[in-house]
Design a protein around this motif. Structure first.
Motif, PDB file in Angstrom:
ATOM      1  N   VAL A  90       0.832  -1.036  -0.094  1.00 59.39           N
ATOM      2  CA  VAL A  90      -0.026   0.004  -0.062  1.00 59.39           C
ATOM      3  C   VAL A  90       0.910   1.161   0.102  1.00 59.39           C
ATOM      4  N   ASN A  91       0.786   1.979  -1.027  1.00 60.04           N
ATOM      5  CA  ASN A  91       1.748   3.136  -1.224  1.00 60.04           C
ATOM      6  C   ASN A  91       0.715   4.441  -1.365  1.00 60.04           C
ATOM      7  N   THR A  92       0.583   5.278  -0.301  1.00 63.95           N
ATOM      8  CA  THR A  92      -0.107   6.470  -0.324  1.00 63.95           C
ATOM      9  C   THR A  92       0.311   7.691  -1.232  1.00 63.95           C
ATOM     10  N   ASN A  93       1.478   7.358  -1.754  1.00 62.27           N
ATOM     11  CA  ASN A  93       1.837   8.510  -2.679  1.00 62.27           C
ATOM     12  C   ASN A  93       1.086   8.457  -3.878  1.00 62.27           C
ATOM     13  N   GLU A  94       0.484   7.281  -4.267  1.00 62.76           N
ATOM     14  CA  GLU A  94      -0.353   6.941  -5.413  1.00 62.76           C
ATOM     15  C   GLU A  94      -1.773   7.390  -5.344  1.00 62.76           C
ATOM     16  N   ALA A  95      -1.918   8.285  -6.508  1.00 65.25           N
ATOM     17  CA  ALA A  95      -3.456   8.983  -6.617  1.00 65.25           C
ATOM     18  C   ALA A  95      -3.841   9.019  -8.006  1.00 65.25           C
ATOM     19  N   PHE A  96      -5.425   9.038  -8.191  1.00 70.60           N
ATOM     20  CA  PHE A  96      -5.698   9.361  -9.564  1.00 70.60           C
ATOM     21  C   PHE A  96      -6.800  10.513  -9.153  1.00 70.60           C
ATOM     22  N   CYS A  97      -6.756  11.658  -9.678  1.00 70.55           N
ATOM     23  CA  CYS A  97      -7.382  12.599  -9.640  1.00 70.55           C
ATOM     24  C   CYS A  97      -8.055  13.082 -10.823  1.00 70.55           C
ATOM     25  N   THR A  98      -9.445  13.344 -10.709  1.00 70.93           N
ATOM     26  CA  THR A  98     -10.243  13.900 -11.364  1.00 70.93           C
ATOM     27  C   THR A  98     -10.232  15.334 -11.359  1.00 70.93           C
ATOM     28  N   VAL A  99     -10.584  16.366 -12.516  1.00 68.56           N
ATOM     29  CA  VAL A  99     -10.551  17.433 -12.656  1.00 68.56           C
ATOM     30  C   VAL A  99     -11.935  17.864 -13.142  1.00 68.56           C
ATOM     31  N   VAL A 100     -12.833  18.635 -12.376  1.00 74.02           N
ATOM     32  CA  VAL A 100     -14.189  18.905 -12.826  1.00 74.02           C
ATOM     33  C   VAL A 100     -14.269  20.450 -12.740  1.00 74.02           C
ATOM     34  N   GLN A 101     -15.416  20.605 -13.520  1.00 73.35           N
ATOM     35  CA  GLN A 101     -15.586  22.327 -13.915  1.00 73.35           C
ATOM     36  C   GLN A 101     -17.339  22.227 -13.277  1.00 73.35           C
TER      37      GLN A 101
ATOM     38  N   GLU B  57      -9.181  13.530  -5.250  1.00 75.80           N
ATOM     39  CA  GLU B  57      -8.781  12.205  -5.643  1.00 75.80           C
ATOM     40  C   GLU B  57     -10.012  11.138  -5.830  1.00 75.80           C
ATOM     41  N   VAL B  58      -9.831  10.102  -6.512  1.00 75.88           N
ATOM     42  CA  VAL B  58     -10.863   9.254  -7.038  1.00 75.88           C
ATOM     43  C   VAL B  58     -10.382   8.137  -6.597  1.00 75.88           C
ATOM     44  N   ASP B  59     -11.192   6.920  -5.859  1.00 76.40           N
ATOM     45  CA  ASP B  59     -10.610   5.894  -5.228  1.00 76.40           C
ATOM     46  C   ASP B  59     -10.935   4.863  -6.503  1.00 76.40           C
ATOM     47  N   CYS B  60     -11.836   4.795  -7.145  1.00 78.55           N
ATOM     48  CA  CYS B  60     -11.842   3.852  -8.364  1.00 78.55           C
ATOM     49  C   CYS B  60     -13.121   4.003  -8.945  1.00 78.55           C
TER      50      CYS B  60
END
Ligand code: A3P
Ligand code: MG
Ligand code: MG
Length: 377
Positions: free
Chosen positions: A203-214, A227-230
């Motif tokens: 488990v590496n908490t540096n890793e992230a996927f982020c959505t950009v919304v308007q 950040e979006v989990d899945c």
């Protein structure tokens, strides 16, 4: 001496602010019609890898795999030997979002000469979540730094003294429990749409996927990232952000009092976090005090406000959204100077009004030169 000079140039302390320069957080002022909140639209995304490097792509996006009826998830597993923790003493401010904006400037250009990005506010979703929950918060205050650049207001959080003390004095138990949320994600998420979770990995908490919304709140045009989990693994799932899923853990509920507290405090935070970016589904793992998941339950974000109506004197989404809208109006009328080196520091403590101070060329300046050059150049 530079230190003294900086102090002397500091703005008037909050005691000198007139009433029009403060903002009340009393619920009664915000209990009115729900403001316009446009359906959030995903305009991009980015990934942060295991070293916290920025990538303008979805390489860190993961796929939800529904757990079995009685899963055997031990959230303590791997804490001592398969855990790489992000250094939360490093303050990244808005840097990743600013990188995304520069890499995607062509998607944002407007014809407005005063505001070339065509956006009023740029910030993290997490900062907006804090604003939404402010009328109900009794423990933790906040500090939000705002600078205006080319017509757009940038909002970046500054850690409060209390938050820093709390962070530096966490118990070993608390440190471990913070890991449990990420471990639950590992049990339920796969790296590929056809894959299965790898609970034996790191488990590496540096890793992230982020959505950009308007989106737009009342008259405020917003761009934010979260950040979006899945996401749903099916290719038939709706387009983002409607395919996204928020993963959560919480203590199992035995008593009516525990259920009431869950509704009053936890569901407020869960709702605010997912409602903002339009994430429709929250999958909750309820665990015992030994980190064993005893039940997995799905909440629809849109139904949380119905669910909590059974509670006496409970929180209201409209109060949250109206307070946020009014705070953004307050920022617009306060932050008149367009200067990336000037920071208006908005400050709030429980049971008090929102106040602000101003700081030129101080340690609070957060818009980096590499960004300012590209935006104004
Ligand atoms: P849980 O919320 O399931 O306990 P998120 O749910 O936002 O995706 O965050 C994942 C995990 O990060 C959380 O899991 C929690 O353990 C930790 N976390 C999130 N926000 C935090 C905060 N403000 N302080 C401490 N830990 C936090
Ligand atoms: Mg998360
Ligand atoms: Mg989560």
């Amino acid at each position: 001496d530079r230190g003294n000079e900086m102090h002397a140039r500091r703005a008037r302390p909050s005691e000198c602010l007139s009433p029009s320069q403060t903002l009340s957080v009393s619920r009664q002022f915000y209990d009115r019609d729900f403001p316009v909140y446009k359906q959030p639209v995903e305009i991009g995304y980015f990934s942060l890898d295991s070293k916290r490097n920025f990538w303008n792509d979805a390489r860190q996006l993961r796929y939800y795999v529904e757990p079995e009826r009685c899963p055997n998830f031990n959230l303590r597993d791997g804490y001592h030997d398969r855990f790489v923790k992000r250094d939360d003493g490093i303050k990244e401010k808005l840097d990743h979002i600013l990188k995304w904006i520069l890499a995607n400037k062509h998607k944002l250009q407007s014809r407005d000469a005063i505001c070339p990005l065509g956006i009023d506010f740029v910030t993290w979703r997490g900062h907006l979540t804090k604003l939404l929950t402010t009328p109900y918060e009794t423990q933790d205050g906040w500090l939000l730094a705002v600078s205006r650049l080319a017509g757009t207001f940038y909002i970046s959080e500054v850690e409060t003294e209390k938050a820093r003390r709390d962070r530096e004095n966490r118990t070993e138990r608390h440190e471990e429990m913070m890991y449990w949320g990420y471990k639950f994600e590992q049990y339920t998420c796969a790296d590929d749409a056809q894959g299965s979770p790898d609970s034996g990995g790191v488990v590496n908490t540096n890793e992230a996927f982020c959505t950009v919304v308007q989106t737009r709140l009342s008259e405020h045009k917003l761009l934010f990232s979260g950040e979006v989990d899945c996401r749903e693994a099916s290719s038939c799932a709706p387009a983002a952000p409607a395919c996204y899923i928020e993963m959560k853990t919480s203590a199992e509920i035995h008593t009516p009092k525990q259920r009431s507290n869950f509704h009053r405090y936890k569901l407020l935070k869960w709702w605010a976090q997912s409602f903002l970016p339009g994430v429709p589904k929250i999958v909750a793992g309820f665990r015992d005090s030994d980190g064993q998941v005893v039940q997995v339950e799905t909440f629809k974000t849109s139904q949380i406000s119905q669910l909590i109506k059974t509670e006496y004197n409970c929180w209201k989404p409209t109060v949250c959204m109206n307070f946020c809208s009014d705070f953004l109006s307050f920022v617009k009328k306060t932050v008149k100077e367009d200067d990336p080196k000037l920071v208006y520091l908005f400050s709030w403590e429980p049971h008090k009004d929102v106040t602000f101070t101003t700081h030129r060329d101080s340690e609070y300046t957060f818009l980096p030169n590499w960004f300012v050059k590209e935006i104004t150049g």
